[in-house]
Design a protein around this motif. Structure first.
Motif, PDB file in Angstrom:
ATOM      1  N   ASP A 185       1.131   6.287  -7.119  1.00  0.00           N
ATOM      2  CA  ASP A 185      -0.064   7.053  -7.473  1.00  0.00           C
ATOM      3  C   ASP A 185       0.168   8.559  -7.358  1.00  0.00           C
ATOM      4  O   ASP A 185      -0.269   9.329  -8.227  1.00  0.00           O
ATOM      5  CB  ASP A 185      -1.251   6.651  -6.599  1.00  0.00           C
ATOM      6  CG  ASP A 185      -1.794   5.273  -6.939  1.00  0.00           C
ATOM      7  OD1 ASP A 185      -1.448   4.734  -8.019  1.00  0.00           O
ATOM      8  OD2 ASP A 185      -2.547   4.721  -6.116  1.00  0.00           O
ATOM      9  N   GLU A 186       0.861   8.970  -6.313  1.00  0.00           N
ATOM     10  CA  GLU A 186       1.127  10.399  -6.125  1.00  0.00           C
ATOM     11  C   GLU A 186       1.965  10.989  -7.261  1.00  0.00           C
ATOM     12  O   GLU A 186       1.924  12.189  -7.510  1.00  0.00           O
ATOM     13  CB  GLU A 186       1.857  10.630  -4.803  1.00  0.00           C
ATOM     14  CG  GLU A 186       0.999  10.398  -3.581  1.00  0.00           C
ATOM     15  CD  GLU A 186       1.799  10.393  -2.281  1.00  0.00           C
ATOM     16  OE1 GLU A 186       1.151  10.386  -1.219  1.00  0.00           O
ATOM     17  OE2 GLU A 186       3.048  10.391  -2.309  1.00  0.00           O
ATOM     18  N   ASP A 201       0.822  -1.212   0.000  1.00  0.00           N
ATOM     19  CA  ASP A 201       0.000   0.000   0.000  1.00  0.00           C
ATOM     20  C   ASP A 201       0.855   1.260   0.000  1.00  0.00           C
ATOM     21  O   ASP A 201       0.520   2.252  -0.656  1.00  0.00           O
ATOM     22  CB  ASP A 201      -0.959  -0.001   1.188  1.00  0.00           C
ATOM     23  CG  ASP A 201      -2.023  -1.081   1.078  1.00  0.00           C
ATOM     24  OD1 ASP A 201      -2.194  -1.657  -0.022  1.00  0.00           O
ATOM     25  OD2 ASP A 201      -2.680  -1.363   2.100  1.00  0.00           O
ATOM     26  N   ARG A 248       2.187   1.589  -3.539  1.00  0.00           N
ATOM     27  CA  ARG A 248       1.068   2.033  -4.394  1.00  0.00           C
ATOM     28  C   ARG A 248       0.836   3.538  -4.253  1.00  0.00           C
ATOM     29  O   ARG A 248       0.659   4.249  -5.240  1.00  0.00           O
ATOM     30  CB  ARG A 248      -0.224   1.325  -3.986  1.00  0.00           C
ATOM     31  CG  ARG A 248      -0.484   0.025  -4.626  1.00  0.00           C
ATOM     32  CD  ARG A 248      -1.852  -0.469  -4.185  1.00  0.00           C
ATOM     33  NE  ARG A 248      -2.107  -1.813  -4.632  1.00  0.00           N
ATOM     34  CZ  ARG A 248      -3.150  -2.528  -4.245  1.00  0.00           C
ATOM     35  NH1 ARG A 248      -4.027  -2.024  -3.375  1.00  0.00           N
ATOM     36  NH2 ARG A 248      -3.323  -3.749  -4.699  1.00  0.00           N
ATOM     37  N   GLN A 249       0.793   3.997  -3.020  1.00  0.00           N
ATOM     38  CA  GLN A 249       0.547   5.417  -2.772  1.00  0.00           C
ATOM     39  C   GLN A 249       1.653   6.273  -3.385  1.00  0.00           C
ATOM     40  O   GLN A 249       1.376   7.289  -4.023  1.00  0.00           O
ATOM     41  CB  GLN A 249       0.438   5.683  -1.272  1.00  0.00           C
ATOM     42  CG  GLN A 249       0.195   7.144  -0.943  1.00  0.00           C
ATOM     43  CD  GLN A 249       0.161   7.399   0.559  1.00  0.00           C
ATOM     44  OE1 GLN A 249       0.295   6.495   1.364  1.00  0.00           O
ATOM     45  NE2 GLN A 249       0.002   8.656   0.925  1.00  0.00           N
TER      46      GLN A 249
END
Length: 123
Positions: A22-23, A15, A18-19
């Motif tokens: 994504d950012e 996670d 992923r973050q």
């Protein structure tokens, strides 16, 4: 009892990666092929500090090299976690399954202290 914590730690790392991705809108670059390539590059970078050392133990490396190795290990793990995420591979379950395969290939009572590949053993 420790297994759920390991799974939780891997999920938390997934996670977190992923973050981060994504950012930065980097998902479009993270095809499985690109991630596998990046993983290979990082694994090669992990080898560099060990080149030409007799054993590569911590006494031989020193603090600065150990710090660099720690960073390269993190890169390898992050790319592996990202690749597993993209291919929907549960790393925890994959390791458990692979350990079962390895136990069958390398029975402890037959291979203890021997580093040969399983195909080199006479049955």
């Amino acid at each position: 009892m420790e297994q759920p914590q390991i799974r939780s730690d891997l999920t938390e790392l997934r996670d977190l990666v992923r973050q981060f991705v994504d950012e930065r809108d980097w998902d479009k670059f993270h095809s499985p092929k690109n991630l596998a390539t990046a993983l290979s590059v990082e694994a090669s970078e992990l080898l560099e500090p060990f080149q030409w050392l007799a054993s590569g133990d911590s006494r031989e490396l020193g603090d600065a090299k150990l710090d660099g190795i720690r960073h390269e290990m993190a890169d390898v793990l992050m790319y592996l976690i990202r690749l597993a995420d993209k291919l929907d591979v549960d790393l925890f379950e994959a390791v458990l399954a692979k350990m079962d395969i390895n136990r069958a290939k390398y029975p402890a009572d037959k291979v203890r202290g021997d580093s040969r590949k399983y195909t080199d053993y006479k049955t």
